[in-house]
Design a protein around this motif. Structure first.
Motif, PDB file in Angstrom:
ATOM      1  N   MET A  33      24.845  38.639  -0.549  1.00  0.00           N
ATOM      2  CA  MET A  33      24.149  38.369  -1.806  1.00  0.00           C
ATOM      3  C   MET A  33      23.710  36.905  -1.828  1.00  0.00           C
ATOM      4  O   MET A  33      24.538  36.008  -2.014  1.00  0.00           O
ATOM      5  CB  MET A  33      25.114  38.684  -2.954  1.00  0.00           C
ATOM      6  N   MET A  34      22.433  36.662  -1.605  1.00  0.00           N
ATOM      7  CA  MET A  34      21.959  35.273  -1.554  1.00  0.00           C
ATOM      8  C   MET A  34      22.111  34.576  -2.906  1.00  0.00           C
ATOM      9  O   MET A  34      22.347  33.374  -2.972  1.00  0.00           O
ATOM     10  CB  MET A  34      20.495  35.228  -1.093  1.00  0.00           C
ATOM     11  N   SER A  35      22.001  35.352  -4.002  1.00  0.00           N
ATOM     12  CA  SER A  35      22.214  34.783  -5.339  1.00  0.00           C
ATOM     13  C   SER A  35      23.581  34.115  -5.422  1.00  0.00           C
ATOM     14  O   SER A  35      23.727  33.043  -6.001  1.00  0.00           O
ATOM     15  CB  SER A  35      22.170  35.881  -6.400  1.00  0.00           C
ATOM     16  N   ASP A  36      24.590  34.779  -4.863  1.00  0.00           N
ATOM     17  CA  ASP A  36      25.952  34.239  -4.922  1.00  0.00           C
ATOM     18  C   ASP A  36      26.115  33.039  -3.991  1.00  0.00           C
ATOM     19  O   ASP A  36      26.841  32.105  -4.297  1.00  0.00           O
ATOM     20  CB  ASP A  36      26.976  35.320  -4.568  1.00  0.00           C
ATOM     21  N   LEU A  38      23.824  30.890  -3.374  1.00  0.00           N
ATOM     22  CA  LEU A  38      23.203  29.772  -4.094  1.00  0.00           C
ATOM     23  C   LEU A  38      24.065  29.312  -5.265  1.00  0.00           C
ATOM     24  O   LEU A  38      24.056  28.143  -5.635  1.00  0.00           O
ATOM     25  CB  LEU A  38      21.823  30.188  -4.605  1.00  0.00           C
ATOM     26  N   ALA A  39      24.830  30.232  -5.849  1.00  0.00           N
ATOM     27  CA  ALA A  39      25.616  29.893  -7.030  1.00  0.00           C
ATOM     28  C   ALA A  39      26.988  29.304  -6.698  1.00  0.00           C
ATOM     29  O   ALA A  39      27.465  28.422  -7.398  1.00  0.00           O
ATOM     30  CB  ALA A  39      25.794  31.133  -7.900  1.00  0.00           C
ATOM     31  N   TYR A  40      27.624  29.794  -5.643  1.00  0.00           N
ATOM     32  CA  TYR A  40      29.029  29.433  -5.429  1.00  0.00           C
ATOM     33  C   TYR A  40      29.301  28.558  -4.217  1.00  0.00           C
ATOM     34  O   TYR A  40      30.360  27.971  -4.095  1.00  0.00           O
ATOM     35  CB  TYR A  40      29.874  30.705  -5.301  1.00  0.00           C
TER      36      TYR A  40
END
Lengths: 112, 139
Positions: A33-36, A38-40
């Motif tokens: 999950m690229m979103s994660d 970038l977020a974590y």
């Protein structure tokens, strides 16, 4: 460890970035999950993933990552390899699964 | 005050090219000697915004204004708009389709992440008209 050590430990194929194998790395993360990512993620230099699209390389580039390991024997399209070459990011492919690949690197001293 | 102004068309039909504008801004900031930590905050916040424009709003325009002590980024689209901005800001809330999630995005972290990495963020949105997001990141 160096990226060359990752190649050895994961019995990985080098898809591009042969010139950067001596680069020292200290931390890694594993996610599809690229979103994660970038977020974590913070200061990790290696990304292990089963996702193959160009945004994996873009995400790594934005996060200043040095190396991407594609797991489960996956190989991205040539255009993705070209993009990584352009950014100076090393691409590796290993037959190992995400959990196993992360475990091997972790037990050999790579941090999270 | 003089600033370096960069303007980009974000192509909403081309998922592969999403990130081009953010990369260009990242490269420019590096060349201008902005600290690596600030460059990364800008890159992540703008990239999340750019991805949002592509997956939710058929693309749009990205404008970056670089000043000596900060950057202002305007992300303008003519997409569907955001009905409930408070809800959209909640970590984990997403209207992304399964198709978008299979591409590795749509975890509901985009807007919260943009806020986390910026010093100021405003969202101006009208349903059916479009959305403009402003981000300011201090160096």
């Amino acid at each position: 460890m160096t990226i060359a050590d990752v190649v050895k430990l994961l019995d990985a194929e080098i898809l591009c970035g042969e010139d950067h194998l001596d680069t020292e790395i200290h931390t890694a993360c594993g996610s599809d999950m690229m979103s994660d990512v970038l977020a974590y993620v913070k200061d990790q230099s290696v990304l292990l993933t089963g996702l193959l699209n160009p945004q994996v390389v873009r995400t790594a580039e934005m996060m200043d990552m040095l190396c991407i390991v594609f797991v489960r024997g996956k190989r991205p399209e040539p255009a993705v390899v070209e993009l990584a070459k352009d950014k100076g990011i090393v691409l590796l492919s290993t037959e190992k699964r995400l959990f196993v690949a992360c475990g091997i690197l972790y037990t050999n001293g790579l941090g999270g | 005050m003089d600033c370096v102004r960069l303007e980009y068309d974000v192509d909403g039909e081309n998922f592969a090219s999403a990130g081009n504008a953010s990369e260009s801004v990242k490269r420019t900031l590096k060349q201008l000697g902005v600290s690596p930590a600030s460059v990364r905050r800008v890159a992540i916040a703008m990239y999340e915004g750019e991805i949002n424009m592509v997956i939710h709003a058929h693309g749009g325009k990205a404008i970056a204004e670089i000043y000596p002590d900060h950057i202002g980024i305007y992300l303008k689209d003519s997409g569907p708009g955001i009905a409930d901005i408070d809800l959209a800001m909640k970590a984990g809330y997403s209207t992304a389709t399964e198709n978008i999630r299979s591409l590795g995005f749509g975890a509901g972290m985009g807007l919260p992440n943009m806020k986390k990495y910026s010093d100021e963020m405003t969202i101006d949105s009208t349903v059916g008209v479009g959305t403009t997001v402003y981000l300011r990141i201090d160096f």
